[in-house]
Design an enzyme around this catalytic site. Structure first.
Site, short mmCIF file in Angstrom:
data_model
loop_
_atom_site.label_atom_id
_atom_site.label_comp_id
_atom_site.label_asym_id
_atom_site.label_seq_id
_atom_site.Cartn_x
_atom_site.Cartn_y
_atom_site.Cartn_z
N ASP A 1 0.83 -1.20 0.00
CA ASP A 1 0.00 0.00 0.00
C ASP A 1 0.87 1.26 0.00
O ASP A 1 2.08 1.21 0.29
CB ASP A 1 -0.92 -0.02 1.22
CG ASP A 1 -2.23 0.70 0.97
OD1 ASP A 1 -2.31 1.49 0.01
OD2 ASP A 1 -3.18 0.48 1.75
N ASP B 1 -10.57 1.73 -3.08
CA ASP B 1 -11.04 1.48 -1.72
C ASP B 1 -12.57 1.42 -1.66
O ASP B 1 -13.14 0.90 -0.71
CB ASP B 1 -10.55 2.57 -0.78
CG ASP B 1 -9.09 2.37 -0.36
OD1 ASP B 1 -8.55 1.28 -0.61
OD2 ASP B 1 -8.51 3.29 0.23
#
Length: 710
Positions: free
Chosen positions: A457, A526
């Protein structure tokens, strides 16, 4: 026909792909000039395009702003330069002097043309590289610049190449825009006259734009019309400039970096630009997507022919409350659904109890994992699943042991505020010691815990992008950061051949052909709301294939939209990519778990089509009626059709049959669920009537198999 041919009399170079041609020559001034890019031509036919240059209409015009292979800053050029140089004496400009050429065979089935030049005054050497292959219409271009002198210089702009289109009656540009949790919104709009700039100044590919573009004359559709497309393989700041000129031309120049940051080039140093690839097709936007997808699977992804596993991620179930007991319990439930890869998300390390502390301290929290991660990894493997971890190696919280030990390791400018976003700062990966630390910590972690998968990430953009102690650090950082990042990924994969990596940047903030050369898939967004994902996945799939598109089934009401849609609907949306599950399985009912297990098994029966087949888009998410995608085997043996009603059911709305593509002419196809038999000719010409269930947010999956085939 050879892939690269030269006509000695005219100096023309012809690059041939299976269905297209690209022609160029070096003109009388020594500059590389574009001739053609489109349907296949012979050398003689291409030579027919050679015409004398037209005289400028006035002394205010100069050289045509579109039509050179790498427009430079110098002479009577007034368009956007692809190459802009400042020398040690403060002067600028570049004059082409040809010095030679080479034709190489970099790999079986590939050919590379290298045209070599230098500046007529300064010892700056420029090599233009063109690579073609016998199994794709994608042409790769890149530029290598070398300072052969004994004084430094600065590359103010160093694009990978410029692409020129033929004169068309009109032009339309397709690209994507967005933001965090709303990435890849497809825009298809008239190309204005002048210069249109698509860019990221954030140090990452960004959620707000993607480094690709498609151009057509305004009449192309999903399955018809001429389309030219370009994509940049770069994971940092970038810029594409699309130009429409007064004389009816259009072109694109693109490369790494953004305005205001240049690349220092020391004596003897080289700068190799990222690949800027392009393709032409006369089969519309759908054909352009299919060419990009096949190219990515074959020539970008190292493991593109692998079938990706069904994944479970712990984030929605646990948040930061991660411990061995809870993870074992979730892993058992995931395995019972047929999950093949179990991923522990954020919260397993250091003092990580929320997003304010712990980033940088990549050791298991001892009170939560008293014997480290190895026992959990062993338990997951014993359940028949691979084991994965979430990491964010480029970041650090000020509240961490790493930052307290190395506050100088973060991007910063002395005397300036260190801007925190999400309570974190960015480590300077351009520094060799930082990159070595990250590689060392990660390779030890992968070894000690027997990790099969990393979710890598990156949750904020760059700021205060300084490099104290380096006089040229601010400018050198923007490209050095990306190259060091690539280096860490390359070293990890070399040391751990079975390791697979997902690129993630708060969703789709780092999704491009550059990072995909060293990773395996992309966390698309997301935002996991199934209805929103139809739009996000539609834009994502214009260039990038379903083989890299991570898609999760999560809980409802959705945390972003508050929307509730059926579990089957959420699965059908996620089945259009790499199926993952991210819901809290501890709260799923027995009925939901049973339905989920059936849908996982259904996905496994068709995932070879989704991940390796040809994508067709019979009905997009913005058209009336259901949204529909189709995946067809290359040999026509079977096909999968996924359809979704994008809202509450409306009485009286007509059901329009969906015309299918990629089928074997004359064949018959049997529906694996109903047993109904369909003729390919009928499916192609008249379509398949989708039987969507009654009710709101209905969806369906139809798997058709050719009789006598798969």
């Amino acid at each position: 026909m050879p892939m690269i041919t030269r006509a000695p009399d005219s100096g023309l170079w012809l690059l041939s792909t299976p269905r297209t041609s690209y022609a160029l020559r070096v003109d009388e001034t020594g500059a590389p000039r574009h001739l053609a890019w489109g349907p296949r031509l012979t050398v003689r036919e291409a030579e027919g395009l050679l015409v004398p240059d037209e005289e400028a209409a006035s002394s205010f015009e100069g050289r045509a702003p579109v039509g050179e292979e790498l427009p430079v800053d110098g002479g009577t050029r007034y368009g956007p330069p692809s190459l802009q140089v400042r020398y040690a004496d403060g002067s600028r400009g570049f004059e082409w002097r040809p010095t030679g050429h080479r034709v190489l065979e970099p790999a079986p089935g590939a050919a590379e043309l290298v045209l070599e030049f230098r500046d007529r005054l300064h010892p700056l050497h420029v090599a233009l590289h063109y690579t073609v292959r016998d199994d794709t219409d994608v042409i790769e271009r890149r530029t290598v610049l070398r300072n052969a002198g004994d004084e430094p210089l600065h590359l103010l702009r160093a694009d990978s190449g410029a692409w020129s289109l033929p004169v068309l009656p009109d032009y339309r540009v397709s690209h994507v825009t967005g933001q965090w949790s709303a990435e890849t919104r497809l825009r298809r709009e008239p190309l204005p006259h002048g210069e249109t700039v698509l860019t990221s100044r954030r140090g990452i590919t960004s959620h707000h734009a993607a480094p690709w573009v498609m151009l057509d004359d305004g009449t192309a559709g999903e399955e018809h019309g001429r389309v030219w497309s370009n994509a940049l393989a770069w994971s940092g700041s970038w810029r594409l400039t699309v130009q429409r000129t007064h004389d009816g031309r259009a072109g694109v120049t693109g490369g790494a970096g953004h305005e205001g940051a240049w690349v220092p080039l020391a004596p003897g140093e080289e700068f190799a630009s990222p690949v800027f690839a392009g393709l032409f097709t006369d089969g519309g936007f759908g054909a352009a997507s299919r060419v990009w997808h096949a190219y990515t699977r074959r020539h970008v992804l190292e493991h593109g022919r692998e079938t990706a596993p069904v994944l479970y991620n712990s984030w929605e179930a646990t948040g930061f409350d991660v411990d061995e007991t809870g993870q074992r319990r979730l892993a058992e439930r995931a395995a019972a659904l047929g999950v093949e890869l179990y991923v522990v998300d954020d919260g397993w390390f250091g003092a990580r109890r929320d997003d304010r502390a712990g980033l940088g301290d990549w050791t298991p929290a001892p009170e939560r994992f008293p014997d480290g991660l190895a026992p959990l990894s062993e338990a997951v493997h014993a359940l028949g699943m691979r084991f994965g971890l979430w990491v964010e190696p480029e970041m650090v919280n000020p509240d961490s042991d790493l930052y307290r030990a190395h506050p100088d390791w973060v991007l910063h400018t002395p005397g300036r505020t260190r801007s925190e976003l999400r309570h974190q700062l960015v480590l300077n990966f351009a520094r060799e010691d930082v990159a070595d630390w990250a590689y060392g910590r990660l390779t030890r972690l992968v070894t000690e815990a027997d990790v099969d998968f990393l979710k890598w990430d990156m949750n904020r953009a760059l700021s205060e992008a300084g490099w104290p102690g380096r006089p040229d650090g601010h400018d050198r950082l923007w490209t050095a950061y990306v190259h060091r990042l690539y280096g860490v990924l390359d070293r990890l994969r070399a040391d751990h051949p079975s390791l697979r990596i997902e690129t993630c940047s708060g969703g789709g903030g780092r999704a491009d052909l550059g990072v995909l050369r060293r990773t395996d898939q992309v966390w698309t967004s997301d935002n996991t709301d199934a209805v929103d994902r139809l739009v996000i996945q539609h834009g994502f799939g214009q260039v990038l294939p379903a083989r890299v598109m991570s898609a999760w089934v999560t809980d409802v009401p959705n945390q972003f939209t508050g929307r509730t849609v059926p579990l089957r609907y959420r699965f059908h949306v996620a089945m259009a990519g790499l199926l993952g599950i991210g819901g809290d399985l501890n709260r799923w009912s027995a009925e939901e778990l049973a339905e989920a297990a059936e849908l996982v098994a259904e996905y496994k029966r068709v995932r070879h089509l989704v991940q390796h087949g040809d994508l067709y888009r019979p009905a997009g998410p913005h058209t009336p009626g259901p949204a529909v995608v189709q995946y067809a085997a290359e040999d026509g043996a079977e096909t999968l059709v996924l359809g979704w009603r994008r809202g509450p059911a409306e009485r009286g709305q007509p059901q329009v049959p969906v015309r299918l593509r990629g089928l074997t002419p004359g064949a018959r196809y049997r529906d694996r669920h109903t047993g109904a038999v369909h003729h390919a000719g009928v499916l192609d010409a008249y379509g398949l009537r989708l039987e969507l269930p009654e009710g709101d947010w209905a969806s369906t999956a139809v798997h058709l198999v050719r009789e006598g085939g798969a």
